[in-house]
Write a protein that holds these residues in place. Structure first.
Motif, PDB file in Angstrom:
ATOM      1  N   GLY A  53     -27.753  24.376  27.359  1.00 57.30           N
ATOM      2  CA  GLY A  53     -27.210  25.460  27.917  1.00 57.30           C
ATOM      3  C   GLY A  53     -27.210  26.639  27.076  1.00 57.30           C
ATOM      4  N   ASP A  54     -26.466  27.542  27.289  1.00 60.82           N
ATOM      5  CA  ASP A  54     -26.490  28.868  26.774  1.00 60.82           C
ATOM      6  C   ASP A  54     -25.385  28.560  25.409  1.00 60.82           C
ATOM      7  OD1 ASP A  54     -28.242  30.379  28.247  1.00 60.82           O
ATOM      8  OD2 ASP A  54     -26.775  30.564  29.506  1.00 60.82           O
ATOM      9  N   VAL A  55     -25.809  28.711  24.206  1.00 57.70           N
ATOM     10  CA  VAL A  55     -25.263  28.269  23.138  1.00 57.70           C
ATOM     11  C   VAL A  55     -24.625  29.426  22.161  1.00 57.70           C
ATOM     12  CG1 VAL A  55     -25.212  27.108  20.701  1.00 57.70           C
ATOM     13  CG2 VAL A  55     -26.208  26.002  22.824  1.00 57.70           C
ATOM     14  N   GLU A  56     -23.329  29.550  21.932  1.00 55.35           N
ATOM     15  CA  GLU A  56     -22.910  30.508  20.969  1.00 55.35           C
ATOM     16  C   GLU A  56     -22.274  29.668  19.840  1.00 55.35           C
ATOM     17  OE1 GLU A  56     -19.291  33.805  20.972  1.00 55.35           O
ATOM     18  OE2 GLU A  56     -20.913  34.257  22.286  1.00 55.35           O
ATOM     19  N   LEU A  57     -23.020  29.848  18.778  1.00 53.59           N
ATOM     20  CA  LEU A  57     -22.492  29.025  17.864  1.00 53.59           C
ATOM     21  C   LEU A  57     -21.727  29.878  16.388  1.00 53.59           C
ATOM     22  CD1 LEU A  57     -22.659  26.448  15.728  1.00 53.59           C
ATOM     23  CD2 LEU A  57     -25.143  27.497  15.005  1.00 53.59           C
ATOM     24  N   VAL A  58     -20.693  29.433  16.039  1.00 53.60           N
ATOM     25  CA  VAL A  58     -19.809  30.180  15.168  1.00 53.60           C
ATOM     26  C   VAL A  58     -20.045  29.400  13.771  1.00 53.60           C
ATOM     27  CG1 VAL A  58     -17.804  30.688  14.170  1.00 53.60           C
ATOM     28  CG2 VAL A  58     -18.182  31.247  16.503  1.00 53.60           C
ATOM     29  N   ASP A  59     -20.413  30.230  12.607  1.00 59.76           N
ATOM     30  CA  ASP A  59     -20.507  29.519  11.142  1.00 59.76           C
ATOM     31  C   ASP A  59     -19.746  30.514  10.525  1.00 59.76           C
ATOM     32  OD1 ASP A  59     -21.001  28.828   8.699  1.00 59.76           O
ATOM     33  OD2 ASP A  59     -23.380  29.204   8.921  1.00 59.76           O
ATOM     34  N   ALA A  60     -18.518  29.849  10.207  1.00 53.82           N
ATOM     35  CA  ALA A  60     -17.408  30.459   9.554  1.00 53.82           C
ATOM     36  C   ALA A  60     -17.375  30.316   7.822  1.00 53.82           C
ATOM     37  CB  ALA A  60     -16.078  30.263   9.974  1.00 53.82           C
ATOM     38  N   ALA A 143     -12.662  32.281  26.138  1.00 54.65           N
ATOM     39  CA  ALA A 143     -13.507  32.356  24.825  1.00 54.65           C
ATOM     40  C   ALA A 143     -15.068  32.017  25.215  1.00 54.65           C
ATOM     41  CB  ALA A 143     -13.083  31.260  24.141  1.00 54.65           C
ATOM     42  N   THR A 144     -15.687  32.508  24.365  1.00 62.18           N
ATOM     43  CA  THR A 144     -17.070  32.471  24.452  1.00 62.18           C
ATOM     44  C   THR A 144     -18.049  31.342  23.731  1.00 62.18           C
ATOM     45  OG1 THR A 144     -17.689  34.382  23.187  1.00 62.18           O
ATOM     46  CG2 THR A 144     -17.216  34.717  25.598  1.00 62.18           C
ATOM     47  N   ALA A 145     -17.279  31.287  22.507  1.00 64.99           N
ATOM     48  CA  ALA A 145     -18.119  30.263  21.538  1.00 64.99           C
ATOM     49  C   ALA A 145     -18.053  28.860  22.009  1.00 64.99           C
ATOM     50  CB  ALA A 145     -17.442  29.994  20.261  1.00 64.99           C
ATOM     51  N   THR A 146     -19.414  28.218  22.244  1.00 69.80           N
ATOM     52  CA  THR A 146     -19.461  26.896  22.541  1.00 69.80           C
ATOM     53  C   THR A 146     -19.523  25.905  21.427  1.00 69.80           C
ATOM     54  OG1 THR A 146     -21.799  27.057  22.463  1.00 69.80           O
ATOM     55  CG2 THR A 146     -20.943  27.586  24.475  1.00 69.80           C
ATOM     56  N   MET A 182     -10.188  26.316  10.046  1.00 68.49           N
ATOM     57  CA  MET A 182     -10.396  25.261  11.052  1.00 68.49           C
ATOM     58  C   MET A 182      -9.418  25.652  12.280  1.00 68.49           C
ATOM     59  SD  MET A 182     -10.361  21.563   9.172  1.00 68.49           S
ATOM     60  CE  MET A 182     -10.773  20.656  10.489  1.00 68.49           C
ATOM     61  N   LEU A 183      -8.304  26.194  12.272  1.00 62.29           N
ATOM     62  CA  LEU A 183      -7.453  26.634  13.236  1.00 62.29           C
ATOM     63  C   LEU A 183      -8.012  27.788  13.901  1.00 62.29           C
ATOM     64  CD1 LEU A 183      -3.701  26.349  12.199  1.00 62.29           C
ATOM     65  CD2 LEU A 183      -5.083  24.657  13.840  1.00 62.29           C
ATOM     66  N   ALA A 184      -8.831  28.868  13.111  1.00 70.49           N
ATOM     67  CA  ALA A 184      -9.449  29.892  13.623  1.00 70.49           C
ATOM     68  C   ALA A 184     -10.805  29.704  14.382  1.00 70.49           C
ATOM     69  CB  ALA A 184      -9.644  30.975  12.311  1.00 70.49           C
ATOM     70  N   ALA A 185     -11.499  28.741  13.733  1.00 71.04           N
ATOM     71  CA  ALA A 185     -12.676  28.420  14.539  1.00 71.04           C
ATOM     72  C   ALA A 185     -12.312  27.743  16.006  1.00 71.04           C
ATOM     73  CB  ALA A 185     -13.976  27.341  13.829  1.00 71.04           C
ATOM     74  N   SER A 186     -11.324  26.857  15.944  1.00 76.14           N
ATOM     75  CA  SER A 186     -10.813  26.172  17.115  1.00 76.14           C
ATOM     76  C   SER A 186     -10.378  27.299  18.014  1.00 76.14           C
ATOM     77  CB  SER A 186      -9.770  25.122  17.004  1.00 76.14           C
ATOM     78  OG  SER A 186      -9.010  24.563  18.166  1.00 76.14           O
ATOM     79  N   ALA A 187      -9.896  28.381  17.695  1.00 80.19           N
ATOM     80  CA  ALA A 187      -9.155  29.226  18.729  1.00 80.19           C
ATOM     81  C   ALA A 187     -10.367  30.185  19.449  1.00 80.19           C
ATOM     82  CB  ALA A 187      -8.372  30.272  17.988  1.00 80.19           C
ATOM     83  N   LEU A 188     -11.651  30.088  18.795  1.00 79.66           N
ATOM     84  CA  LEU A 188     -12.834  30.834  19.144  1.00 79.66           C
ATOM     85  C   LEU A 188     -13.439  30.089  20.350  1.00 79.66           C
ATOM     86  CD1 LEU A 188     -13.960  32.737  16.282  1.00 79.66           C
ATOM     87  CD2 LEU A 188     -12.526  33.623  17.911  1.00 79.66           C
ATOM     88  N   LEU A 189     -13.354  28.791  20.087  1.00 80.68           N
ATOM     89  CA  LEU A 189     -13.916  27.653  21.207  1.00 80.68           C
ATOM     90  C   LEU A 189     -13.468  27.968  22.466  1.00 80.68           C
ATOM     91  CD1 LEU A 189     -14.373  24.657  19.019  1.00 80.68           C
ATOM     92  CD2 LEU A 189     -16.147  26.219  19.579  1.00 80.68           C
ATOM     93  N   THR A 190     -14.739  27.793  23.605  1.00 83.73           N
ATOM     94  CA  THR A 190     -14.296  27.626  24.989  1.00 83.73           C
ATOM     95  C   THR A 190     -13.801  26.311  25.151  1.00 83.73           C
ATOM     96  OG1 THR A 190     -15.227  27.784  27.193  1.00 83.73           O
ATOM     97  CG2 THR A 190     -16.678  27.037  25.478  1.00 83.73           C
ATOM     98  N   GLY A 191     -13.513  25.974  26.318  1.00 81.88           N
ATOM     99  CA  GLY A 191     -12.792  24.555  26.687  1.00 81.88           C
ATOM    100  C   GLY A 191     -14.242  23.621  26.667  1.00 81.88           C
ATOM    101  N   VAL A 250     -13.403  18.283  19.919  1.00 80.80           N
ATOM    102  CA  VAL A 250     -13.761  19.058  20.873  1.00 80.80           C
ATOM    103  C   VAL A 250     -12.754  19.696  21.534  1.00 80.80           C
ATOM    104  CG1 VAL A 250     -14.602  18.670  23.498  1.00 80.80           C
ATOM    105  CG2 VAL A 250     -15.649  17.360  21.635  1.00 80.80           C
ATOM    106  N   ARG A 251     -12.681  21.131  21.774  1.00 77.46           N
ATOM    107  CA  ARG A 251     -11.764  21.717  22.135  1.00 77.46           C
ATOM    108  C   ARG A 251     -10.996  21.445  23.867  1.00 77.46           C
ATOM    109  NH1 ARG A 251      -7.630  25.697  20.316  1.00 77.46           N
ATOM    110  NH2 ARG A 251      -7.196  26.780  22.067  1.00 77.46           N
ATOM    111  N   GLY A 252      -9.986  21.085  23.533  1.00 76.16           N
ATOM    112  CA  GLY A 252      -9.340  20.935  24.888  1.00 76.16           C
ATOM    113  C   GLY A 252      -9.430  19.821  25.636  1.00 76.16           C
ATOM    114  N   ARG A 253     -10.144  18.720  24.815  1.00 77.05           N
ATOM    115  CA  ARG A 253     -10.572  17.382  25.356  1.00 77.05           C
ATOM    116  C   ARG A 253      -9.371  16.345  25.237  1.00 77.05           C
ATOM    117  NH1 ARG A 253     -15.721  13.838  23.885  1.00 77.05           N
ATOM    118  NH2 ARG A 253     -15.322  11.900  25.105  1.00 77.05           N
ATOM    119  N   VAL A 254      -9.037  15.557  26.070  1.00 77.07           N
ATOM    120  CA  VAL A 254      -8.052  14.542  26.063  1.00 77.07           C
ATOM    121  C   VAL A 254      -8.458  13.736  24.943  1.00 77.07           C
ATOM    122  CG1 VAL A 254      -7.165  12.619  27.123  1.00 77.07           C
ATOM    123  CG2 VAL A 254      -7.380  14.896  28.536  1.00 77.07           C
TER     124      VAL A 254
END
Length: 518
Positions: A53-60, A143-146, A182-191, A250-254
């Motif tokens: 898919g369309d990837v938006e990658l954050v490198d913090a 959020a837009t970061a995948t 780590m918390l900041a990167a998590s906050a930028l991630l889409t589900g 994985v963001r939001g995953r059970v």
């Protein structure tokens, strides 16, 4: 598949090495920055499960851009290629930001060759501030970061620091900058977005990171974790001596039913196990400790430990750190044992066979017994001393020695230095049999293997000792009354294991015989 990939790795590593050589070590230290070698970066990229898919990658905290670049090249060479990719690299140091641009420009050329749209942006703003601004008011659906990949900076945070307050806005106050990232990167991630981070392993246990663990695992499902056998291999060219872990969330995953646990150094063999998630984070554990059993025997050790019937609290014993902080008590410390002074016990005095005094080294060996030191001294009696600091490479992580009442027959009190834990009964001594039995149990291989599964740093905290499950008081005193307490403890543990259906924890290594002060 991508051709000439080894050349790409060599080019990326050359840029990183140049950055390491050009940037003064003190500058890197001030930023808390360690630049990720390509072999380590590849381990992180390999943990990502889906690049489609369309990837938006954050490198913090991008440094020289190696992590983001390696992740992008890995995505390009994977079976499920991205349809497009955008890399957002945050790097506050201007010189390193230039290296990041150089690195990502090489990646762009490879995407152009593959005919896949690629763009990148290197942001020289502070990542925490930027992440808070971008994520405020956003849900994970907006959020837009995948993907996020990071080797965040390491720096302790004071309780009043701006970074700690920003982290609290993202989910929890944290004691170290890497946890805030780590918390900041998590906050930028889409589900469903994936985060892979290499950090110190210290967040896995301890009270200071408890709220962080709750926030991180409340926002994300833990999919896999990798630990290294050596503390020195991952960042050898930057003199980093740290127990590290690579964590994939994985963001939001059970929470998945299984967590993949990997053990191995870069370039070496890897042991891999799929572990039930309830064995990694115990469902009823209010402290949310993360256990990483590195082998089947370690998993068996954990299972047996959880069946033990008691804790220090239930048998009326407490764990404390030694009251004597030497730099604060310097005026009363003595290099020789003189009239009016009492023995002072440092970690060098403690081993699995007992307590030796004076210990090795050039430290003071005594402390004055005066009114000003009364609150620092411990009355003569039976106790268990436990070293507070150890390392992964040491033979035993927990080293406990019984200190018996007849150790100092001429002294009514003694001093215990702050780098030593001691077990006592509400400030009073233990029985002789209990002190010897507790020391024998704490020195057993079972405890060592179990402790290594969750302790991600070189400290053995009093809190860790209080959390341990132990045999009941009668069994401990039975060990302490036996001619060979270690053998008695070993026999009891193996019989107990058979009774509760747990075996395969290995044979005890008799590291010492209980004795009084030598």
């Amino acid at each position: 598949m991508l051709t000439g990939i080894e050349t790409v790795w060599d080019d990326l590593e050359a840029i990183r090495r140049a950055a390491v050589a050009e940037i003064h070590p003190e500058c890197r230290k001030d930023l808390g920055q360690v630049l990720t070698p390509v072999p380590v970066a590849r381990l992180l990229a390999e943990m990502v499960s889906d690049w489609r898919g369309d990837v938006e990658l954050v490198d913090a905290g991008a440094g020289a851009g190696t992590l983001g670049a390696v992740a992008a090249i890995s995505a390009l060479s994977s079976v499920g290629r991205p349809a497009s990719m955008r890399v957002l690299a945050w790097e506050v140091d201007p010189e390193l930001a230039v290296k990041s641009k150089q690195t990502l420009a090489l990646v762009s050329e490879r995407f152009d060759e593959a005919g896949i749209p690629f763009e990148f942006e290197v942001l020289t703003e502070d990542f925490l501030h930027g992440a808070v601004q971008r994520s405020t008011g956003l849900s994970s659906q907006e959020a837009t970061a995948t993907h996020a990949i990071l080797n965040p900076p390491y720096a302790k945070l004071s309780s009043t620091s701006n970074e700690r307050m920003l982290a609290e806005r993202l989910g929890a106050p944290v004691p170290n900058l890497y946890a805030a990232f780590m918390l900041a990167a998590s906050a930028l991630l889409t589900g469903g977005g994936e985060m892979v981070a290499i950090t110190p392993r210290s967040f896995c246990n301890g009270p200071y990171f408890k709220r962080f663990r709750r926030a991180l695992l409340g926002q994300n499902g833990l999919c896999s974790i990798r630990v290294f056998e050596s503390r020195m291999r991952a960042f050898a060219d930057q003199d980093v001596l740290q127990e590290n872990a690579i964590t994939h969330l994985v963001r939001g995953r059970v929470q998945p039913e299984k967590v993949r646990v990997q053990v191995g150094d870069p370039g070496g063999p890897v042991a891999e196990r799929d572990v039930p998630s309830e064995e990694v984070v115990f469902p009823a554990d209010r402290d949310v400790v993360i256990h990483v059993a590195e082998s089947e025997s370690a998993a068996n050790a954990a299972a047996l430990m959880h069946e033990l019937p008691a804790t220090l609290e239930t048998i009326g014993v407490d764990a404390s750190t030694g009251p004597v902080v030497d730099f604060r008590a310097r005026r009363w410390l003595q290099a020789e044992h003189e009239p009016g002074s009492v023995p002072l016990l440092y970690p060098s005095s403690v081993d699995a066979g007992g307590v030796s005094w004076p210990g090795s080294g050039n430290r003071p060996i005594a402390i004055e017994d005066v009114g000003a030191t009364a609150s620092l001294l411990t009355p003569r009696g039976n106790y268990v001393l436990v070293k507070r600091f150890s390392s992964k490479e040491e033979r035993r992580r927990i080293v406990a020695g019984p200190l018996l009442a007849d150790a100092f027959p001429e002294c009514p009190r003694f001093g215990i230095e702050n780098h030593v834990n001691y077990l006592h009964r509400h400030g009073r001594p233990l029985s002789r049999q209990l002190a010897i039995g507790l020391a024998a149990f704490l020195n057993h291989e079972l405890v060592d293997v179990y402790f290594r599964s969750f302790s991600g740093h070189t400290q053995v905290n009093a809190t860790d000792l209080r959390r341990l499950r132990i045999p009941d008081r009668a069994a401990l005193e039975e060990f302490g009354s036996a001619p060979c307490p270690h053998e008695a403890c070993d026999e009891w543990i193996h019989s107990f294991g058979l009774a509760v259906g747990v075996s395969g924890i290995g044979e005890v290594d008799h590291v010492g015989q209980t004795s009084a002060v030598r």
